[in-house]
Design an enzyme around this catalytic site. Structure first.
Site: not given
Ligand code: NAP
Ligand code: G4F
Length: 323
Positions: A126, A128
């Site tokens: 990520t 992050e």
């Molecule tokens: P997500 O929607 O939160 O999906 C996470 C998945 O992990 C869900 O299917 C969840 O299952 C499963 N999970 C949680 N705990 C588990 C456990 N103990 N054993 C097995 N499965 C488990 O995340 P996403 O947005 O698809 O992201 C996929 C991956 O990319 C994550 O690792 C996230 O940290 C990473 N990532 C995401 C972003 C982004 O912007 N989306 C960016 C960078 C990295 P349940 O629904 O059953 O809890």
């Molecule tokens: O949508 P967010 O919660 O995503 P964030 O924190 O960037 O994390 C996501 O992206 C990461 C990759 O950079 C992944 F690794 C991670 O698993 C996840 O998918 O928040 C985005 C921004 C933050 O700065 C937060 O403080 O939006 C700001 N924000 C402002 N108001 C809010 C809100 N975020 C959330 N969730 N809810 C609010 O009401």
């Protein structure tokens, strides 16, 4: 012979998009699903693939379970997308977040090393990790400065992936993905919270959206585009680490403008409030990824613009409320 992929995180956002992509490439796709009294397959159903994937019950924190599954499935490719992925919850859930995100990756890598060392491994890393780097854009050489328990847990997984690659010649790659979104994004993330809120306002079901820090800036892309980069990493002769991003940045103000504009509301300020409840103990102000390496080595390019992404999400949320 059909290739076999094992996807962890099957009920989340990326798991279904990746699985659809792999099914279209004629893979047999196994997906790990936790045990629930009421299983939630809504995201697989949204993409119409709930009957096309082989679901197996398990948990990434249970090393015995992973050992057994690797032995029986013998996947060619293992995509570790399982996570407690909500940064905002990771301060209160710091131990759970670490067990799933950090030790879950270790369990996965150990299971591969012990039972099927030719399995290729993808680690969902990520942006992050970069924290408030101070650079306008972040790339593979930008130092990591994690600022949340979530980011710290992913830092462990990142380095453990590299360690298994260097120590045991496992084909293990880190994707350092910037934010990617879609109509099946969890509703607690800011993009979907806004598009769902706009849809409710447009449909007369609500009159406000309450948010935290509106000044944060992110590099937001479409999940459907980003999963191709995950697959491409595992098709390379050598494992490596890649930034995957769009290279463009927008603020939450920009997101609000576009989301409200897409339903012809121009005075969005009157519908938006802020509350400290949605602010974080440590904020990450600005992220924007330099994706030159992914473009050059993987031949990957994002296809969906931010405007198209936001319109797609609002449109799908409106459909859900008008069905
Ligand atoms: P997500 O929607 O939160 O999906 C996470 C998945 O992990 C869900 O299917 C969840 O299952 C499963 N999970 C949680 N705990 C588990 C456990 N103990 N054993 C097995 N499965 C488990 O995340 P996403 O947005 O698809 O992201 C996929 C991956 O990319 C994550 O690792 C996230 O940290 C990473 N990532 C995401 C972003 C982004 O912007 N989306 C960016 C960078 C990295 P349940 O629904 O059953 O809890
Ligand atoms: O949508 P967010 O919660 O995503 P964030 O924190 O960037 O994390 C996501 O992206 C990461 C990759 O950079 C992944 F690794 C991670 O698993 C996840 O998918 O928040 C985005 C921004 C933050 O700065 C937060 O403080 O939006 C700001 N924000 C402002 N108001 C809010 C809100 N975020 C959330 N969730 N809810 C609010 O009401």
């Amino acid at each position: 012979m059909k290739k076999i992929a094992f996807v962890l995180g099957m009920t989340g956002q990326d798991g279904p998009y990746l699985s659809k992509f792999l099914l279209e490439k004629d893979y047999t796709v196994y997906g790990l699903v936790k045990r629930y009294s009421n299983p939630n397959l809504a995201n697989l159903k949204f993409l119409g693939i709930e009957n096309d994937v082989e679901l197996v019950t398990g948990d990434i924190t249970d090393d015995n379970c992973l050992n057994h599954l690797i032995k029986s499935i013998k996947p060619d490719e293992y995509y570790n997308l399982a996570a407690q992925s909500f940064v905002g919850a990771s301060w209160d859930l710091n131990k759970t977040t670490s067990e799933i995100n950090a030790l879950g990756a270790l369990n996965s890598l150990n299971a591969i090393k012990l039972h099927n060392p030719n399995t290729r491994y993808y680690q969902a890393g990520t942006s992050e990790l970069f924290g408030n780097s101070g650079n306008d854009m972040q790339d593979e050489d930008t130092p990591f400065q994690p600022r949340s328990p979530y980011a710290v847990s992913k830092l462990y997984a990142h380095w453990m992936t590299i360690n298994f690659r260097e120590s045991f010649s496992i084909h293990a790659s880190n994707g350092i993905l910037f934010n990617h979104e879609s109509p099946i994004r969890g509703k607690e993330f800011v993009t979907r919270k806004i598009t769902d809120g706009v849809a409710q306002i447009k449909c007369g079901l609500s009159d406000k959206i309450i948010l935290g820090n509106l000044d944060a800036k992110r590099d937001w892309g479409f999940a459907g585009d980003f999963v191709e980069a995950m697959w491409l990493m595992l098709q390379q002769d050598e494992p490596d680490d890649y930034v995957v991003s769009t290279g463009t940045q927008n603020s939450i103000h920009d997101l609000l403008n576009l989301a409200f504009q897409s339903v012809d509301i121009n005075d969005w300020e009157k519908y938006v409030e802020t509350s400290p409840a949605f602010k974080r103990p440590a904020e990450l102000h600005s992220l924007c990824g330099n994706n030159a390496k992914a473009k050059r080595v993987l031949g990957w390019e994002p296809k969906t613009s931010f405007k198209e992404l936001v319109s797609m999400m609002v449109e799908e949320d409106i459909k859900r409320y008008t069905k």
